[in-house]
Design a protein around this motif. Structure first.
Motif, PDB file in Angstrom:
ATOM      1  N   LEU A 181      -4.167  46.663 -16.322  1.00  0.00           N
ATOM      2  CA  LEU A 181      -2.970  45.827 -16.151  1.00  0.00           C
ATOM      3  C   LEU A 181      -1.783  46.395 -16.930  1.00  0.00           C
ATOM      4  CD1 LEU A 181      -4.573  42.255 -16.374  1.00  0.00           C
ATOM      5  CD2 LEU A 181      -3.652  43.313 -14.317  1.00  0.00           C
ATOM      6  N   ASP A 182      -2.051  46.903 -18.150  1.00  0.00           N
ATOM      7  CA  ASP A 182      -0.984  47.511 -18.957  1.00  0.00           C
ATOM      8  C   ASP A 182      -0.423  48.765 -18.271  1.00  0.00           C
ATOM      9  OD1 ASP A 182      -1.334  45.595 -20.907  1.00  0.00           O
ATOM     10  OD2 ASP A 182      -2.544  46.851 -22.231  1.00  0.00           O
ATOM     11  N   VAL A 183      -1.321  49.582 -17.712  1.00  0.00           N
ATOM     12  CA  VAL A 183      -0.896  50.796 -17.004  1.00  0.00           C
ATOM     13  C   VAL A 183      -0.007  50.407 -15.817  1.00  0.00           C
ATOM     14  CG1 VAL A 183      -1.750  52.647 -15.483  1.00  0.00           C
ATOM     15  CG2 VAL A 183      -2.777  52.328 -17.732  1.00  0.00           C
ATOM     16  N   GLU A 184      -0.401  49.382 -15.096  1.00  0.00           N
ATOM     17  CA  GLU A 184       0.397  48.921 -13.946  1.00  0.00           C
ATOM     18  C   GLU A 184       1.798  48.504 -14.386  1.00  0.00           C
ATOM     19  OE1 GLU A 184      -2.550  47.245 -10.497  1.00  0.00           O
ATOM     20  OE2 GLU A 184      -1.889  45.785 -11.973  1.00  0.00           O
ATOM     21  N   ASP A 207      -5.093  50.149  -7.079  1.00  0.00           N
ATOM     22  CA  ASP A 207      -5.989  49.479  -6.128  1.00  0.00           C
ATOM     23  C   ASP A 207      -7.423  49.569  -6.635  1.00  0.00           C
ATOM     24  OD1 ASP A 207      -7.112  52.123  -4.668  1.00  0.00           O
ATOM     25  OD2 ASP A 207      -4.982  52.324  -5.152  1.00  0.00           O
ATOM     26  N   ASN A 208      -8.314  48.789  -6.004  1.00  0.00           N
ATOM     27  CA  ASN A 208      -9.715  48.758  -6.461  1.00  0.00           C
ATOM     28  C   ASN A 208     -10.378  50.129  -6.451  1.00  0.00           C
ATOM     29  OD1 ASN A 208      -9.697  46.058  -6.983  1.00  0.00           O
ATOM     30  ND2 ASN A 208     -10.428  45.475  -4.946  1.00  0.00           N
ATOM     31  N   GLU A 209     -10.048  50.907  -5.438  1.00  0.00           N
ATOM     32  CA  GLU A 209     -10.665  52.222  -5.303  1.00  0.00           C
ATOM     33  C   GLU A 209     -10.305  53.127  -6.491  1.00  0.00           C
ATOM     34  OE1 GLU A 209     -10.382  55.603  -2.007  1.00  0.00           O
ATOM     35  OE2 GLU A 209     -10.244  53.576  -1.176  1.00  0.00           O
ATOM     36  N   SER A 210      -9.040  53.048  -6.931  1.00  0.00           N
ATOM     37  CA  SER A 210      -8.620  53.850  -8.079  1.00  0.00           C
ATOM     38  C   SER A 210      -9.208  53.289  -9.366  1.00  0.00           C
ATOM     39  CB  SER A 210      -7.092  53.852  -8.214  1.00  0.00           C
ATOM     40  OG  SER A 210      -6.501  54.277  -7.026  1.00  0.00           O
ATOM     41  N   LEU A 261      -7.736  37.860 -13.574  1.00  0.00           N
ATOM     42  CA  LEU A 261      -8.847  37.367 -12.745  1.00  0.00           C
ATOM     43  C   LEU A 261      -8.886  38.076 -11.386  1.00  0.00           C
ATOM     44  CD1 LEU A 261      -8.748  33.519 -13.483  1.00  0.00           C
ATOM     45  CD2 LEU A 261     -10.183  35.257 -14.554  1.00  0.00           C
ATOM     46  N   ASP A 262      -7.708  38.362 -10.820  1.00  0.00           N
ATOM     47  CA  ASP A 262      -7.654  39.023  -9.510  1.00  0.00           C
ATOM     48  C   ASP A 262      -8.297  40.406  -9.513  1.00  0.00           C
ATOM     49  OD1 ASP A 262      -6.322  36.950  -8.262  1.00  0.00           O
ATOM     50  OD2 ASP A 262      -4.338  37.701  -8.853  1.00  0.00           O
ATOM     51  N   LYS A 263      -8.267  41.058 -10.670  1.00  0.00           N
ATOM     52  CA  LYS A 263      -8.833  42.413 -10.740  1.00  0.00           C
ATOM     53  C   LYS A 263     -10.361  42.413 -10.737  1.00  0.00           C
ATOM     54  CE  LYS A 263      -5.345  45.392 -11.333  1.00  0.00           C
ATOM     55  NZ  LYS A 263      -4.861  45.801 -10.016  1.00  0.00           N
ATOM     56  N   ILE A 264     -10.969  41.333 -11.259  1.00  0.00           N
ATOM     57  CA  ILE A 264     -12.428  41.389 -11.409  1.00  0.00           C
ATOM     58  C   ILE A 264     -13.201  40.333 -10.635  1.00  0.00           C
ATOM     59  CG2 ILE A 264     -12.517  42.646 -13.582  1.00  0.00           C
ATOM     60  CD1 ILE A 264     -12.621  40.108 -15.101  1.00  0.00           C
ATOM     61  N   PHE A 265     -12.522  39.277 -10.199  1.00  0.00           N
ATOM     62  CA  PHE A 265     -13.241  38.208  -9.503  1.00  0.00           C
ATOM     63  C   PHE A 265     -12.754  38.020  -8.064  1.00  0.00           C
ATOM     64  CE2 PHE A 265     -13.493  36.775 -14.043  1.00  0.00           C
ATOM     65  CZ  PHE A 265     -14.866  36.931 -14.177  1.00  0.00           C
ATOM     66  N   THR A 266     -13.706  37.778  -7.157  1.00  0.00           N
ATOM     67  CA  THR A 266     -13.357  37.527  -5.754  1.00  0.00           C
ATOM     68  C   THR A 266     -12.745  36.125  -5.657  1.00  0.00           C
ATOM     69  OG1 THR A 266     -15.487  36.503  -5.240  1.00  0.00           O
ATOM     70  CG2 THR A 266     -15.355  38.904  -5.008  1.00  0.00           C
ATOM     71  N   MET A 267     -12.206  35.788  -4.499  1.00  0.00           N
ATOM     72  CA  MET A 267     -11.603  34.472  -4.310  1.00  0.00           C
ATOM     73  C   MET A 267     -12.632  33.358  -4.530  1.00  0.00           C
ATOM     74  SD  MET A 267      -8.581  35.196  -4.034  1.00  0.00           S
ATOM     75  CE  MET A 267      -7.929  33.550  -3.850  1.00  0.00           C
TER      76      MET A 267
END
Lengths: 165, 94
Positions: free
Chosen positions: B59-62, B70-73, A24-30
């Motif tokens: 997530l798997d790569v991490e 990070d978001n930019e990558s 969720l942290d990767k795609i959704f804001t707080m």
């Protein structure tokens, strides 16, 4: 401009483990994560937010021809129930998109527009409609007017929806 | 002095591609494109991976490379080439 996105809930359940740590942290804001945590059905809320982001991204991609994977930057507002759909806005930088999302037949489906009045101009097309791609951007051919019209195609699991304007 | 630790951590591109193939395999919808995977292979257009599963790949790569994306990558992780570049850059920063 238009964009659409459909999620087959049965397929999503099998193929996407949104409860996975970090997902969720990767795609959704707080703010969005708060909407998920307080939802009666968090699973459906996850896919409603996701389909809104995807539908709006399709508008962005059509207008800029830029391909990017940045769902977190398309921030969804809370939704309001109107008739049979939930309406809301999605903000990407300075742009505000409008979305209508419905849940039916085990699917979550969103249609997004930039100008709210475009909702009235959207035509739903059958699966057999010939969709052409120019620069990876979908269009349908209008034989009466002899023009290519912008289209958006979404396919997931058992469902396909095609719209044009 | 030669930094042996660094040499062991640094992986060559072929090794990274092999590990990346293992990561993406469960999400691939076009087996033929996967069998002919090259650096220019696109996750969505060629392998037909669902965009919701791109998050799993990230997530798997991490986890597997022990790096933070990070978001930019993340924005650029749509094909093998950019993903390799990001992994190599993050590994070099360690």
């Amino acid at each position: 401009m238009i964009g659409n996105d459909i999620v087959d809930l049965a397929v999503a359940e099998v193929e996407s483990n949104w409860r996975r740590k970090g997902y969720l942290d990767k795609i959704f804001t707080m703010k969005e994560q708060l909407l998920i945590s307080k939802a009666c059905n968090p699973e459906i809320m996850v896919w409603m937010l996701w389909s809104r982001k995807e539908a709006c991204y399709k508008i962005f991609n059509r207008q800029t021809h830029i391909r990017i994977f940045n769902p977190i930057q398309f921030e969804c507002s809370e939704m309001v129930l109107e008739h049979t759909w939930f309406s809301g806005t999605v903000q990407f930088k300075e742009i505000v998109y409008h979305t209508k999302t419905e849940i039916k037949k085990e699917a979550v489906y969103t249609v997004a527009v930039e100008n709210e009045s475009d909702f009235l101009k959207i035509r739903e097309l059958g699966k057999s409609e010939l969709v052409l791609k120019k620069d990876s951007i979908p269009y349908v051919y209008d034989s009466e007017l002899d023009v290519l019209k912008p289209a958006s195609v979404s396919h997931h699991g058992r469902f396909t929806r095609i719209i044009s304007i | 002095m030669c930094d042996f630790k660094k040499i062991r951590i640094m992986k060559n591109t072929e090794e990274i591609i092999e590990q990346l193939k293992k990561i993406v395999k469960p999400y691939v919808k076009d087996q033929d494109a996967f069998d002919h995977l090259t650096e220019t292979t696109d996750f969505i257009n060629d392998l037909k991976i669902n965009s919701a599963n791109l998050v799993d790949i990230i997530l798997d790569v991490e986890e597997i490379f022990d790096i933070v994306i990070d978001n930019e990558s993340m924005e650029r992780m749509l094909d093998v080439k950019s993903t390799l570049l990001i992994i190599e850059t993050k590994l070099a920063e360690k």
